[in-house]
Design a protein around this motif. Structure first.
Motif, PDB file in Angstrom:
ATOM      1  N   GLU A  96      45.822  20.606  16.642  1.00 39.74           N
ATOM      2  CA  GLU A  96      45.311  21.197  17.890  1.00 39.74           C
ATOM      3  C   GLU A  96      44.266  22.277  17.592  1.00 39.74           C
ATOM      4  OE1 GLU A  96      48.604  22.581  20.317  1.00 39.74           O
ATOM      5  OE2 GLU A  96      49.648  20.686  20.025  1.00 39.74           O
ATOM      6  N   LEU A 112      53.870  31.456  26.539  1.00 43.70           N
ATOM      7  CA  LEU A 112      54.611  30.648  27.512  1.00 43.70           C
ATOM      8  C   LEU A 112      55.969  30.248  26.945  1.00 43.70           C
ATOM      9  CD1 LEU A 112      51.344  28.923  28.367  1.00 43.70           C
ATOM     10  CD2 LEU A 112      52.713  30.129  30.053  1.00 43.70           C
ATOM     11  N   MET A 113      55.976  29.829  25.690  1.00 48.82           N
ATOM     12  CA  MET A 113      57.246  29.533  25.004  1.00 48.82           C
ATOM     13  C   MET A 113      58.126  30.779  24.989  1.00 48.82           C
ATOM     14  SD  MET A 113      57.864  26.711  23.181  1.00 48.82           S
ATOM     15  CE  MET A 113      56.989  25.185  22.988  1.00 48.82           C
ATOM     16  N   ASN A 128      52.002  16.564  25.126  1.00 51.23           N
ATOM     17  CA  ASN A 128      51.856  17.876  25.775  1.00 51.23           C
ATOM     18  C   ASN A 128      51.038  17.723  27.050  1.00 51.23           C
ATOM     19  OD1 ASN A 128      52.793  18.394  23.209  1.00 51.23           O
ATOM     20  ND2 ASN A 128      51.635  20.273  22.934  1.00 51.23           N
ATOM     21  N   VAL A 171      58.873  24.467  27.011  1.00 49.75           N
ATOM     22  CA  VAL A 171      58.027  24.664  28.191  1.00 49.75           C
ATOM     23  C   VAL A 171      58.219  23.477  29.153  1.00 49.75           C
ATOM     24  CG1 VAL A 171      56.328  26.179  27.108  1.00 49.75           C
ATOM     25  CG2 VAL A 171      56.010  23.705  26.992  1.00 49.75           C
ATOM     26  N   CYS A 218      44.657  23.964  23.393  1.00 53.96           N
ATOM     27  CA  CYS A 218      45.823  24.855  23.345  1.00 53.96           C
ATOM     28  C   CYS A 218      45.339  26.262  22.993  1.00 53.96           C
ATOM     29  CB  CYS A 218      46.801  24.346  22.289  1.00 53.96           C
ATOM     30  SG  CYS A 218      47.965  25.610  21.761  1.00 53.96           S
ATOM     31  N   SER A 219      45.699  27.210  23.830  1.00 57.53           N
ATOM     32  CA  SER A 219      45.202  28.577  23.635  1.00 57.53           C
ATOM     33  C   SER A 219      45.741  29.194  22.341  1.00 57.53           C
ATOM     34  CB  SER A 219      45.594  29.451  24.831  1.00 57.53           C
ATOM     35  OG  SER A 219      46.960  29.278  25.111  1.00 57.53           O
ATOM     36  N   VAL A 220      46.864  28.722  21.863  1.00 56.66           N
ATOM     37  CA  VAL A 220      47.433  29.263  20.620  1.00 56.66           C
ATOM     38  C   VAL A 220      46.642  28.752  19.408  1.00 56.66           C
ATOM     39  CG1 VAL A 220      49.498  29.254  19.137  1.00 56.66           C
ATOM     40  CG2 VAL A 220      49.725  29.503  21.620  1.00 56.66           C
ATOM     41  N   HIS A 221      46.409  27.465  19.363  1.00 55.09           N
ATOM     42  CA  HIS A 221      45.740  26.886  18.179  1.00 55.09           C
ATOM     43  C   HIS A 221      44.229  27.079  18.201  1.00 55.09           C
ATOM     44  CE1 HIS A 221      49.732  24.988  17.988  1.00 55.09           C
ATOM     45  NE2 HIS A 221      49.513  25.086  16.689  1.00 55.09           N
ATOM     46  N   CYS A 245      52.753  25.284  30.271  1.00 54.89           N
ATOM     47  CA  CYS A 245      51.990  25.144  29.016  1.00 54.89           C
ATOM     48  C   CYS A 245      50.528  25.138  29.443  1.00 54.89           C
ATOM     49  CB  CYS A 245      52.353  23.840  28.323  1.00 54.89           C
ATOM     50  SG  CYS A 245      51.127  23.263  27.132  1.00 54.89           S
ATOM     51  N   SER A 246      49.735  26.055  28.881  1.00 52.55           N
ATOM     52  CA  SER A 246      48.349  26.161  29.352  1.00 52.55           C
ATOM     53  C   SER A 246      47.561  24.889  29.036  1.00 52.55           C
ATOM     54  CB  SER A 246      47.668  27.397  28.761  1.00 52.55           C
ATOM     55  OG  SER A 246      47.705  27.344  27.365  1.00 52.55           O
ATOM     56  N   LEU A 247      47.919  24.206  27.949  1.00 46.44           N
ATOM     57  CA  LEU A 247      47.231  22.951  27.626  1.00 46.44           C
ATOM     58  C   LEU A 247      47.590  21.870  28.653  1.00 46.44           C
ATOM     59  CD1 LEU A 247      45.718  20.873  25.895  1.00 46.44           C
ATOM     60  CD2 LEU A 247      47.726  20.743  24.409  1.00 46.44           C
ATOM     61  N   CYS A 272      52.993  31.684  21.114  1.00 46.99           N
ATOM     62  CA  CYS A 272      52.767  31.130  22.454  1.00 46.99           C
ATOM     63  C   CYS A 272      53.516  31.969  23.499  1.00 46.99           C
ATOM     64  CB  CYS A 272      53.236  29.683  22.490  1.00 46.99           C
ATOM     65  SG  CYS A 272      53.027  28.973  24.113  1.00 46.99           S
ATOM     66  N   TYR A 312      58.887  26.419  18.329  1.00 46.75           N
ATOM     67  CA  TYR A 312      58.148  27.663  18.567  1.00 46.75           C
ATOM     68  C   TYR A 312      58.986  28.723  19.286  1.00 46.75           C
ATOM     69  CZ  TYR A 312      53.890  24.801  17.754  1.00 46.75           C
ATOM     70  OH  TYR A 312      52.924  23.984  17.238  1.00 46.75           O
TER      71      TYR A 312
HETATM   72  S1  SF4 Z   1      51.597  26.294  21.806  1.00 51.62           S
HETATM   73 FE1  SF4 Z   1      52.047  26.857  23.940  1.00 51.62          FE
HETATM   74  S2  SF4 Z   1      50.085  26.546  25.047  1.00 51.62           S
HETATM   75 FE2  SF4 Z   1      49.923  25.481  23.054  1.00 51.62          FE
HETATM   76  S3  SF4 Z   1      50.511  23.384  23.512  1.00 51.62           S
HETATM   77 FE3  SF4 Z   1      52.366  24.439  22.771  1.00 51.62          FE
HETATM   78  S4  SF4 Z   1      53.347  25.173  24.658  1.00 51.62           S
HETATM   79 FE4  SF4 Z   1      51.256  24.643  25.221  1.00 51.62          FE
END
Ligand code: SF4
Length: 366
Positions: A255, A319-320, A141, A81, A227-230, A107-109, A317, A45
């Motif tokens: 996710e 954070l990434m 994760n 992350v 996961c906030s992205v998925h 990583c928010s998750l 993401c 990512y």
């Molecule tokens: S996409 Fe980002 S928030 Fe989602 S699990 Fe991966 S590192 Fe964490």
């Protein structure tokens, strides 16, 4: 924020003002200077501006394993992350240093489950069931502390690629499975394995409540994390694309929510997604529900297929994406000029020991 973070922030201002071309050249020079002693690994990512320097690109476990196998590499720059850098530190030996370009790239998750919360949840579950009947399972994760807790209680780590096999195995061994921190992955795989919705319960760490559909039938307790992205993919996006392109195929990461998975044609890990596109006929149209940085790279890699973003306006993401060219350039300069300011990830021995048990349990079962 400690003194090193303050110094790093102050220096970064200068790096953000610099021309990217200069940084690219410097990163290359420093990388050549260290040769095989230095390895840069980048998660799928990561942005292309980082991936261009990577000796290996992959998922978090694969990268940690590559780093651990490459004993010549004494300095591993991990672009991903925090939990990924921790896993790399757990699997590498003491002669290897894992360097992480931005300590704020969490990583928010993974951050949805901490030691305090899991200890409370475990106490609750032990009172409700017998602890010997519960197998804790954590998605890779998750923090080193969570992996360690799971290892200490004879549990196992899973990836999105091997979760199906390991949950299937665990269902034959344990009366109850406690799966964390991603409820979507746990739910999607369990349902794929034929576990009924009634058998799924949800542990809410903030209110410390267990929500059961049918207490008599509970088998798997999911942690209320995501996961906030998925999580941002929706059934509506899928319907809109199907209306526009009736022949489209949709593949999403596990996710994503169960509703999104049900509305898709396929669900799969990052490796499965790449493989699915690779095997699809030339000219076919495929929308992908995962991080957009990866999907955009896949569009270029498979330019003879019509690879689309399931949600083109979604953010990748964040954070990434904290690891960018200025952060990498600063880290590379620090290797030479200010090694004492490098952000080296070091998991303490006890946490590392038990986390490794949970990781090794996974490797035995995969
Ligand atoms: S996409 Fe980002 S928030 Fe989602 S699990 Fe991966 S590192 Fe964490």
């Amino acid at each position: 924020m400690d003194i090193l973070d303050i110094k790093r922030q102050a220096r970064l201002e200068k790096y953000y003002a610099e021309a990217p071309e200069e940084q690219i050249e410097r990163i290359r020079e420093i990388k050549n200077h260290f040769g095989d002693e230095l390895m840069i690994v980048a998660h799928h990512y990561q942005k292309d501006e980082i991936v261009q320097f990577a000796d290996a690109v992959g998922d978090s476990l694969k990268l940690a394993q590559i780093a651990a196998t490459n004993k010549t590499a004494k300095k591993i720059i991990f672009c991903g992350v925090t939990f990924m850098a921790e896993t790399a530190d757990i699997l590498t030996d003491n002669s290897q240093k894992v360097i992480f370009p931005d300590p704020t790239a969490g990583c928010s998750l993974a951050d949805m489950a901490n030691s305090f919360q899991i200890t409370k949840a475990w106490k609750f579950l032990k009172n409700r069931y017998s602890s010997s009947d519960i197998i804790p399972i954590t998605y890779v994760n998750s923090s080193a502390a969570i992996k360690s807790f799971v290892g200490k209680h004879n549990g196992v780590v899973v990836t999105s690629g091997n979760a199906r096999n390991i949950i299937e195995w665990a269902l034959t061994r344990g009366k109850y499975l406690f799966f964390l921190p991603d409820q979507n992955l746990g739910r999607n795989i369990s349902i794929q394995l034929g576990v009924s919705q009634e058998a799924l319960a949800l542990w809410k760490p903030l209110s410390e409540e267990l929500i059961e559909n049918n207490p008599e039938k509970t088998r798997i307790i999911l942690w209320d994390g995501y996961c906030s992205v998925h999580q941002q993919f929706t059934v509506r996006q899928i319907k809109n694309l199907r209306n526009l392109y009736p022949d489209i195929k949709i593949i999403v990461h596990p996710e994503c929510t169960n509703e999104v998975v049900n509305a898709s044609d396929e669900m799969g890990s990052t490796a499965d997604i790449i493989n699915y596109i690779h095997k699809s006929p030339v000219g076919s149209r495929i929308a992908v529900g995962t991080d957009n940085n990866l999907v955009i790279r896949l569009q270029r890699l498979f330019s003879d297929r019509k690879v689309m973003l399931l949600n083109p306006i979604a953010c990748s993401c964040v954070l990434m994406n904290r690891i960018d060219l200025p952060h990498l350039a600063l880290t590379m300069d620090n290797l030479i000029q200010r090694p004492e300011e490098l952000n080296i990830v070091k998991v303490d021995n006890e946490t590392s020991h038990f986390a490794k048990i949970a990781l090794e349990n996974m490797l035995k079962l995969s």
